[in-house]
Design a protein around this motif. Structure first.
Motif, PDB file in Angstrom:
ATOM      1  N   ALA A  63      40.429  41.296  -7.409  1.00  9.95           N
ATOM      2  CA  ALA A  63      41.629  42.112  -8.041  1.00  9.95           C
ATOM      3  C   ALA A  63      41.742  43.256  -6.819  1.00  9.95           C
ATOM      4  O   ALA A  63      43.017  43.715  -6.256  1.00  9.95           O
ATOM      5  CB  ALA A  63      41.415  42.824  -9.297  1.00  9.95           C
ATOM      6  N   ILE A  64      40.915  44.000  -6.386  1.00 13.15           N
ATOM      7  CA  ILE A  64      40.910  45.021  -5.298  1.00 13.15           C
ATOM      8  C   ILE A  64      41.450  44.504  -4.029  1.00 13.15           C
ATOM      9  O   ILE A  64      42.283  44.774  -3.263  1.00 13.15           O
ATOM     10  CB  ILE A  64      39.594  45.581  -5.150  1.00 13.15           C
ATOM     11  N   GLY A  65      41.111  43.126  -3.700  1.00 12.11           N
ATOM     12  CA  GLY A  65      41.543  42.620  -2.484  1.00 12.11           C
ATOM     13  C   GLY A  65      42.942  42.224  -2.677  1.00 12.11           C
ATOM     14  O   GLY A  65      43.603  42.358  -1.523  1.00 12.11           O
ATOM     15  N   ALA A  66      43.318  41.715  -3.712  1.00 10.60           N
ATOM     16  CA  ALA A  66      44.910  41.438  -3.986  1.00 10.60           C
ATOM     17  C   ALA A  66      45.606  42.731  -3.708  1.00 10.60           C
ATOM     18  O   ALA A  66      46.615  42.870  -3.005  1.00 10.60           O
ATOM     19  CB  ALA A  66      45.346  40.896  -5.246  1.00 10.60           C
ATOM     20  N   LEU A  67      45.115  44.025  -4.297  1.00  6.76           N
ATOM     21  CA  LEU A  67      45.776  45.159  -4.134  1.00  6.76           C
ATOM     22  C   LEU A  67      45.689  45.745  -2.885  1.00  6.76           C
ATOM     23  O   LEU A  67      46.723  46.393  -2.509  1.00  6.76           O
ATOM     24  CB  LEU A  67      44.820  46.136  -5.023  1.00  6.76           C
ATOM     25  N   SER A  68      44.986  45.308  -1.695  1.00 11.97           N
ATOM     26  CA  SER A  68      44.803  46.072  -0.585  1.00 11.97           C
ATOM     27  C   SER A  68      46.031  45.313   0.228  1.00 11.97           C
ATOM     28  O   SER A  68      46.594  45.636   1.190  1.00 11.97           O
ATOM     29  CB  SER A  68      43.553  45.356   0.196  1.00 11.97           C
ATOM     30  N   ASP A  69      46.419  43.866   0.000  1.00 11.09           N
ATOM     31  CA  ASP A  69      47.555  43.324   0.586  1.00 11.09           C
ATOM     32  C   ASP A  69      48.864  43.977   0.157  1.00 11.09           C
ATOM     33  O   ASP A  69      49.809  43.905   0.825  1.00 11.09           O
ATOM     34  CB  ASP A  69      47.701  41.893  -0.100  1.00 11.09           C
ATOM     35  N   ARG A  70      48.888  44.785  -0.997  1.00  3.23           N
ATOM     36  CA  ARG A  70      49.912  45.568  -1.270  1.00  3.23           C
ATOM     37  C   ARG A  70      50.233  47.224  -0.752  1.00  3.23           C
ATOM     38  O   ARG A  70      50.999  47.462  -0.247  1.00  3.23           O
ATOM     39  CB  ARG A  70      50.244  45.654  -2.952  1.00  3.23           C
ATOM     40  N   VAL A  71      49.001  47.662  -0.952  1.00  6.90           N
ATOM     41  CA  VAL A  71      48.974  49.160  -0.421  1.00  6.90           C
ATOM     42  C   VAL A  71      48.157  49.392   0.843  1.00  6.90           C
ATOM     43  O   VAL A  71      47.980  50.450   1.252  1.00  6.90           O
ATOM     44  CB  VAL A  71      48.002  50.259  -1.694  1.00  6.90           C
ATOM     45  N   ARG A 117      44.305  48.270   3.562  1.00  8.24           N
ATOM     46  CA  ARG A 117      42.903  48.343   3.408  1.00  8.24           C
ATOM     47  C   ARG A 117      42.437  49.658   3.245  1.00  8.24           C
ATOM     48  O   ARG A 117      41.408  49.986   2.630  1.00  8.24           O
ATOM     49  CB  ARG A 117      42.367  47.610   4.493  1.00  8.24           C
ATOM     50  N   ARG A 118      43.118  50.583   4.031  1.00  9.33           N
ATOM     51  CA  ARG A 118      42.721  52.112   4.331  1.00  9.33           C
ATOM     52  C   ARG A 118      42.567  52.906   3.012  1.00  9.33           C
ATOM     53  O   ARG A 118      41.342  53.641   2.821  1.00  9.33           O
ATOM     54  CB  ARG A 118      43.285  52.878   5.382  1.00  9.33           C
ATOM     55  N   PRO A 119      43.476  52.886   2.133  1.00 15.33           N
ATOM     56  CA  PRO A 119      43.553  53.960   1.144  1.00 15.33           C
ATOM     57  C   PRO A 119      42.389  53.465   0.010  1.00 15.33           C
ATOM     58  O   PRO A 119      41.666  54.382  -0.440  1.00 15.33           O
ATOM     59  CB  PRO A 119      44.897  53.498   0.449  1.00 15.33           C
ATOM     60  N   LEU A 120      42.229  52.114  -0.203  1.00 14.43           N
ATOM     61  CA  LEU A 120      41.206  51.629  -1.298  1.00 14.43           C
ATOM     62  C   LEU A 120      39.894  52.030  -0.491  1.00 14.43           C
ATOM     63  O   LEU A 120      39.023  52.482  -1.411  1.00 14.43           O
ATOM     64  CB  LEU A 120      41.389  50.259  -1.478  1.00 14.43           C
ATOM     65  N   LEU A 148      35.691  49.013  -4.092  1.00 15.62           N
ATOM     66  CA  LEU A 148      36.876  49.511  -3.570  1.00 15.62           C
ATOM     67  C   LEU A 148      36.498  49.536  -1.929  1.00 15.62           C
ATOM     68  O   LEU A 148      37.652  49.339  -1.231  1.00 15.62           O
ATOM     69  CB  LEU A 148      36.978  50.826  -3.856  1.00 15.62           C
ATOM     70  N   MET A 149      35.370  49.611  -1.543  1.00 15.85           N
ATOM     71  CA  MET A 149      35.082  49.493  -0.076  1.00 15.85           C
ATOM     72  C   MET A 149      35.069  47.905   0.151  1.00 15.85           C
ATOM     73  O   MET A 149      35.384  47.461   1.243  1.00 15.85           O
ATOM     74  CB  MET A 149      33.966  50.266   0.357  1.00 15.85           C
ATOM     75  N   TYR A 150      34.275  47.167  -0.458  1.00 19.50           N
ATOM     76  CA  TYR A 150      33.765  45.966  -0.227  1.00 19.50           C
ATOM     77  C   TYR A 150      34.606  44.897  -0.146  1.00 19.50           C
ATOM     78  O   TYR A 150      34.620  43.844   0.494  1.00 19.50           O
ATOM     79  CB  TYR A 150      32.568  45.359  -0.895  1.00 19.50           C
ATOM     80  N   ALA A 151      35.815  45.237  -1.039  1.00 21.95           N
ATOM     81  CA  ALA A 151      36.564  44.102  -1.136  1.00 21.95           C
ATOM     82  C   ALA A 151      37.652  43.964   0.147  1.00 21.95           C
ATOM     83  O   ALA A 151      37.878  42.680   0.191  1.00 21.95           O
ATOM     84  CB  ALA A 151      37.502  44.480  -2.533  1.00 21.95           C
ATOM     85  N   GLU A 163      45.532  50.565  10.055  1.00 25.79           N
ATOM     86  CA  GLU A 163      45.618  49.889   9.115  1.00 25.79           C
ATOM     87  C   GLU A 163      46.338  48.558   9.654  1.00 25.79           C
ATOM     88  O   GLU A 163      47.256  48.329  10.474  1.00 25.79           O
ATOM     89  CB  GLU A 163      47.002  50.267   8.212  1.00 25.79           C
ATOM     90  N   THR A 164      45.628  47.487   9.076  1.00 28.54           N
ATOM     91  CA  THR A 164      45.736  46.052   9.576  1.00 28.54           C
ATOM     92  C   THR A 164      46.314  45.239   8.486  1.00 28.54           C
ATOM     93  O   THR A 164      46.427  44.098   8.961  1.00 28.54           O
ATOM     94  CB  THR A 164      44.427  45.557   9.832  1.00 28.54           C
ATOM     95  N   ARG A 165      46.761  45.649   7.492  1.00 26.49           N
ATOM     96  CA  ARG A 165      47.458  44.895   6.514  1.00 26.49           C
ATOM     97  C   ARG A 165      48.226  43.920   7.088  1.00 26.49           C
ATOM     98  O   ARG A 165      49.164  44.323   7.756  1.00 26.49           O
ATOM     99  CB  ARG A 165      47.930  45.666   5.394  1.00 26.49           C
TER     100      ARG A 165
END
Length: 454
Positions: free
Chosen positions: A308-316, A318-321, A361-364, A437-439
């Protein structure tokens, strides 16, 4: 600093695999990763519970545990070597072959531990053989992480890479969940004497079955189109391809940033999952079933939360999470032991679960983040070296440093451990702020190019 290129516009590049293909790759990576980390974490739990008594019996309980954690730490020393060797051949001949070899090596070493005679039987040869098995485990797992996450990252589409790449990350707590579950079941149905005598061997021997399943799944995979393209380009080069030298020459900053980003993540995980076992059983004199149950539920939460956090990183991004997770563990380290000291089951559960949420939050987003830092022809080597080198200074030393900071059982200093976590968190925060940021960047490149998201 060099950064990665923007995502390829829709329709400008061939598809990297349909949904059925990526699901198959993800499943194979998760199964294999879970098996490897089951083996690796099992050693850490056994070191906290029984290895000190069985392999270092001439020492007092706390010293014996420290010696057991010393063999545990040496497994981490072998990890960078495994990352370089597996990364080298993974970047030259393919990810799949190296993943199969690493899984086989890990399984063989783990089963061997389950068959080892103890100090009472063969004397000093017992801890030596235990150390050899641990070094093989470390070497194998050093090649596992990079290959597993790259198989997924390079098959998936750019815009969903955070989600798909996080699944192998979920295989890590899944492996811990399996290891903890087996130990917890044994603690419920076995007496302390029976567990110390022979019961501890059962989880290690069970690895043989799990490894066979993992090998069967992984042998069905193929390397990604991204790697196939890069391999063809490499074969047409006139100069010799030496991935580790190319990483040192082209990507030194990325390696150090990856190492820094791992400090809070890696140190916090081993304190929240390994040191806590020794703290509860040795310092607080509580039954191991209490903390194993909390770790069981915490690992289950992570297995669900990481994708779930991995999916969120695609939207917001990698860095903020990652930043929220790093700051969180830096603060939670001071709360963690206070909750454990309460000896309340719900409080112990809260301490473990919240700590593992911050860790997630870091590992995902980490798998996608690190993959996006390096070009395809050296990605396995670069990501593995950055990831595994940090393990020597972070996870390998975390249990030893934490126990030294805690001190005597009577005068335990939990504040010092909290400060240790806060320092690690500060290093990670600085590293994340220095990274770009590399998203949604493209992996179809051999050299990091300008133009990534700031």
């Amino acid at each position: 600093m060099s950064t990665v290129s923007q995502a390829t516009p829709a329709g400008a590049a061939p598809e990297q695999g349909d949904r059925t293909n990526i699901v198959k790759v993800v499943f194979a990576s998760v199964v294999g990763t879970a098996v490897e980390w089951y083996d690796f974490f099992l050693y850490g739990s056994a070191a906290a519970l029984v290895f000190g008594v069985l392999f270092f019996p001439d020492s007092d309980p706390l010293t014996a545990t420290l010696l057991a954690f010393g063999t545990y730490a040496l497994g981490f020393v072998a990890r960078p070597l495994g990352g370089v060797v597996f990364g080298h051949y993974g970047d030259k001949v393919g990810r799949k072959k190296m993943l199969v070899v690493s899984l086989f090596m890990m399984g063989a070493a783990t089963v061997a531990i389950g068959l080892l005679p103890t100090y009472a039987t063969i004397g000093v040869a017992a801890p030596i053989l235990l150390l050899v098995c641990r070094l093989v485990q470390g070497f194998a797992v050093g090649g596992e992480w990079g290959g597993a996450v790259l198989m997924v990252a390079e098959h998936g589409k750019d815009e969903h890479r955070g989600f798909w790449s996080s699944w192998p990350q979920a295989g890590v707590p899944l492996g811990n969940l399996l290891a903890t579950a087996v130990l917890w079941v044994l603690s419920v149905f076995q007496s302390e004497a029976a567990f110390n005598s022979w019961g501890w061997r059962i989880p290690f021997l069970l690895s043989a079955v799990m490894v066979l399943i993992g090998l069967w799944v992984r042998l069905s995979l193929e390397d990604s189109p991204v790697f196939a393209e890069a391999k063809a380009e490499i074969e047409n080069r006139s100069e010799k391809h030496v991935p580790i030298l190319e990483v040192i020459k082209k990507y030194p900053k990325e390696v150090f940033l990856a190492m820094g980003m791992r400090m809070a993540e890696n140190i916090s995980y081993y304190i929240f999952t390994i040191v806590v076992i020794t703290y509860v059983t040795t310092y607080l004199k509580q039954p191991k079933g209490v903390v194993l149950g909390a770790l069981l539920l915490g690992a289950a939460v992570q297995v669900v939360l990481i994708p779930a956090i991995g999916a969120l990183s695609d939207r917001v991004g990698r860095r903020p999470l990652y930043l929220v997770g790093a700051v969180g563990v830096g603060v939670w380290g001071f709360v963690f032991f206070s909750l454990i000291d309460s000896l309340s089951g719900p409080s112990i559960l809260l301490a473990v679960v919240v700590g593992l949420v911050f860790h997630a939050l870091m590992y995902a987003p980490q798998a996608a983040f690190f993959s996006e830092l390096f070009g395809t022809s050296v990605r396995y080597t670069g990501a593995s070296v950055g990831y595994q080198l940090a393990s020597i200074f972070a996870g390998a030393l975390a249990p030893i440093i934490a126990l030294k900071l805690l001190g005597d059982v009577e005068t335990k200093n939990t504040t010092a451990v909290g400060i240790y976590l806060a320092v690690a968190a500060a290093i990670t925060v600085v590293s994340v702020l220095l990274a770009k940021e590399t998203r949604a960047s493209s992996l179809r490149h051999d050299r990091v190019l300008p133009g990534a998201h700031d």
